[in-house]
Design a protein around this motif. Structure first.
Motif, mmCIF file in Angstrom:
data_model
loop_
_atom_site.group_PDB
_atom_site.id
_atom_site.type_symbol
_atom_site.label_atom_id
_atom_site.label_comp_id
_atom_site.label_asym_id
_atom_site.label_seq_id
_atom_site.Cartn_x
_atom_site.Cartn_y
_atom_site.Cartn_z
ATOM 1 N N PRO A 1 130.134 45.688 62.511
ATOM 2 C CA PRO A 1 131.262 46.574 62.809
ATOM 3 C C PRO A 1 130.847 47.815 63.584
ATOM 4 O O PRO A 1 129.741 48.351 63.413
ATOM 5 N N ALA A 2 131.758 48.284 64.408
ATOM 6 C CA ALA A 2 131.631 49.566 65.093
ATOM 7 C C ALA A 2 132.632 50.539 64.494
ATOM 8 O O ALA A 2 133.581 50.143 63.819
ATOM 9 N N LEU A 3 132.409 51.817 64.736
ATOM 10 C CA LEU A 3 133.403 52.831 64.412
ATOM 11 C C LEU A 3 134.205 53.082 65.680
ATOM 12 O O LEU A 3 133.638 53.442 66.718
ATOM 13 N N TRP A 4 135.511 52.879 65.605
ATOM 14 C CA TRP A 4 136.380 53.010 66.760
ATOM 15 C C TRP A 4 137.105 54.358 66.740
ATOM 16 O O TRP A 4 137.627 54.764 65.703
ATOM 17 N N ILE A 5 137.096 55.041 67.858
ATOM 18 C CA ILE A 5 137.862 56.275 68.018
ATOM 19 C C ILE A 5 138.976 55.985 69.016
ATOM 20 O O ILE A 5 138.711 55.548 70.143
ATOM 21 N N VAL A 6 140.207 56.207 68.588
ATOM 22 C CA VAL A 6 141.358 55.881 69.429
ATOM 23 C C VAL A 6 141.643 57.056 70.371
ATOM 24 O O VAL A 6 141.956 58.162 69.923
ATOM 25 N N ALA B 1 130.518 62.825 60.981
ATOM 26 C CA ALA B 1 130.364 62.387 59.592
ATOM 27 C C ALA B 1 131.456 62.992 58.723
ATOM 28 O O ALA B 1 131.987 62.322 57.824
ATOM 29 N N ARG B 2 131.812 64.248 58.955
ATOM 30 C CA ARG B 2 132.901 64.854 58.189
ATOM 31 C C ARG B 2 134.229 64.167 58.491
ATOM 32 O O ARG B 2 135.030 63.893 57.584
ATOM 33 N N ALA C 1 126.700 58.310 73.202
ATOM 34 C CA ALA C 1 126.468 57.392 72.090
ATOM 35 C C ALA C 1 127.452 56.228 72.059
ATOM 36 O O ALA C 1 127.160 55.183 71.488
ATOM 37 N N GLY C 2 128.631 56.415 72.674
ATOM 38 C CA GLY C 2 129.688 55.427 72.555
ATOM 39 C C GLY C 2 129.799 54.479 73.734
ATOM 40 O O GLY C 2 129.143 54.646 74.765
ATOM 41 N N PRO D 1 128.346 52.308 67.772
ATOM 42 C CA PRO D 1 127.533 51.452 66.904
ATOM 43 C C PRO D 1 126.849 52.239 65.791
ATOM 44 O O PRO D 1 126.476 51.683 64.760
ATOM 45 N N ALA D 2 126.690 53.549 65.995
ATOM 46 C CA ALA D 2 126.089 54.436 64.995
ATOM 47 C C ALA D 2 126.515 55.859 65.318
ATOM 48 O O ALA D 2 126.911 56.163 66.455
#
Length: 293
Positions: free
Chosen positions: A198-203, A266-267, A181-182, A254-255
């Motif tokens: 915006p995207a959700l970023w995971i470091v 989501a949690r 997905a990423g 992106p989602a």
């Protein structure tokens, strides 16, 4: 007044059956900062003042709430301890939605519990955006997309994240879904990552920084953190810039993916939103203390 609370209770749908009545006399606390959370409070009658204390900054009034308002809802997203005091200004009554019972329904995928979690995440995201806008003037929008430049392999992602809280619950199928997905990113310090969409970023490695227009540091995100949670949840650019602080390896989502991996993320997203909101509140408290000095 009571009608507002009844409408809010009705919006909980089937979750309303979990609500129990509460009553607190004027001058008494509904809960105290650092108490273990026990659930969401829905005010039917009375008024409540919410105050928080930050070490070195004194006590700051955060909100005043009346009939129909929800109080302490953050705990349904992160299950953590209370971040503020809630004091009844006048005799206060209403209903409490029990945290443990809600968490069980959420884990089981109850539609009403999932819908409430989505609504609460959206509410926290909007509050965070408003708070940042009030702290400093908005920055100019970054219209240039940031190009993905790093391949994502499930084993690599797992090796980077598997020891961090929340991600330690991921299994092989979850890592596969996350990698699929990423988009993989590797960027040097100073790269601007906030975008119009915006995207959700995971470091995975390094660090990111949210910065206000005047250079004020708002948030820092290190390995294992979700960055840009509020902008991603609200679906709009935040009134701040997000910069790479230390050379970073990242996943841009992106989602949220479908299936179990998406529910686990989501949690983590809810927890990240609450954590960021609390940090921003501390920034506001420090600025207020400096202005009053």
């Amino acid at each position: 007044m009571a009608e507002a609370a009844e409408r809010a209770l009705a919006q909980l749908g089937e979750l309303a059956r979990l609500a129990v009545a509460f009553g607190v006399p004027a001058g008494r606390a509904i809960f105290r900062q650092h108490d273990q959370s026990d659930g969401l409070y829905l005010i039917s009658r009375g008024d409540v003042v919410v105050t928080g204390r930050t070490p070195g900054d004194g006590r700051v009034e955060l909100a005043r709430l009346g009939p129909g308002a929800m109080l302490g809802e953050f705990c349904l997203l992160d299950g953590g301890r209370r971040s503020a005091d809630a004091l009844a200004i006048s005799d206060c009554t209403g209903w409490r939605l029990d945290l443990a019972r809600f968490a069980g329904l959420l884990e089981a995928g109850d539609p009403d519990a999932l819908a409430l979690a989505v609504a609460l995440r959206a509410q926290v995201a909007v509050r965070s955006g408003d708070l940042v806008a009030a702290l400093a003037g908005p920055v100019a929008a970054n219209t240039a997309p940031v190009a993905a430049n790093m391949p994502l392999v499930a084993d690599f992602v797992a090796a980077r994240l598997h020891t961090f809280p929340g991600f330690d619950q991921f299994g092989p199928a979850d890592w596969q879904a996350l990698a699929a997905a990423g988009q993989g990113h590797r960027h040097p310090p100073g790269t601007r990552l906030d975008q119009t969409v915006p995207a959700l970023w995971i470091v995975l490695r390094g660090a990111l920084q949210w910065q206000a227009a005047d250079g004020l540091q708002l948030l820092v995100h290190g390995p294992g953190a979700l960055a840009g949670a509020a902008a991603f949840t609200a679906g709009m650019a935040w009134p701040a810039r997000m910069l790479v602080r230390e050379t970073a390896e990242l996943i841009a989502l992106p989602a949220l993916p479908d299936g179990p991996a998406g529910r686990k993320l989501a949690r983590l997203l809810g927890q990240a939103l609450v954590r960021d909101q609390r940090r921003l509140t501390r920034v506001r408290a420090r600025l207020a203390a400096m202005a009053a000095a």
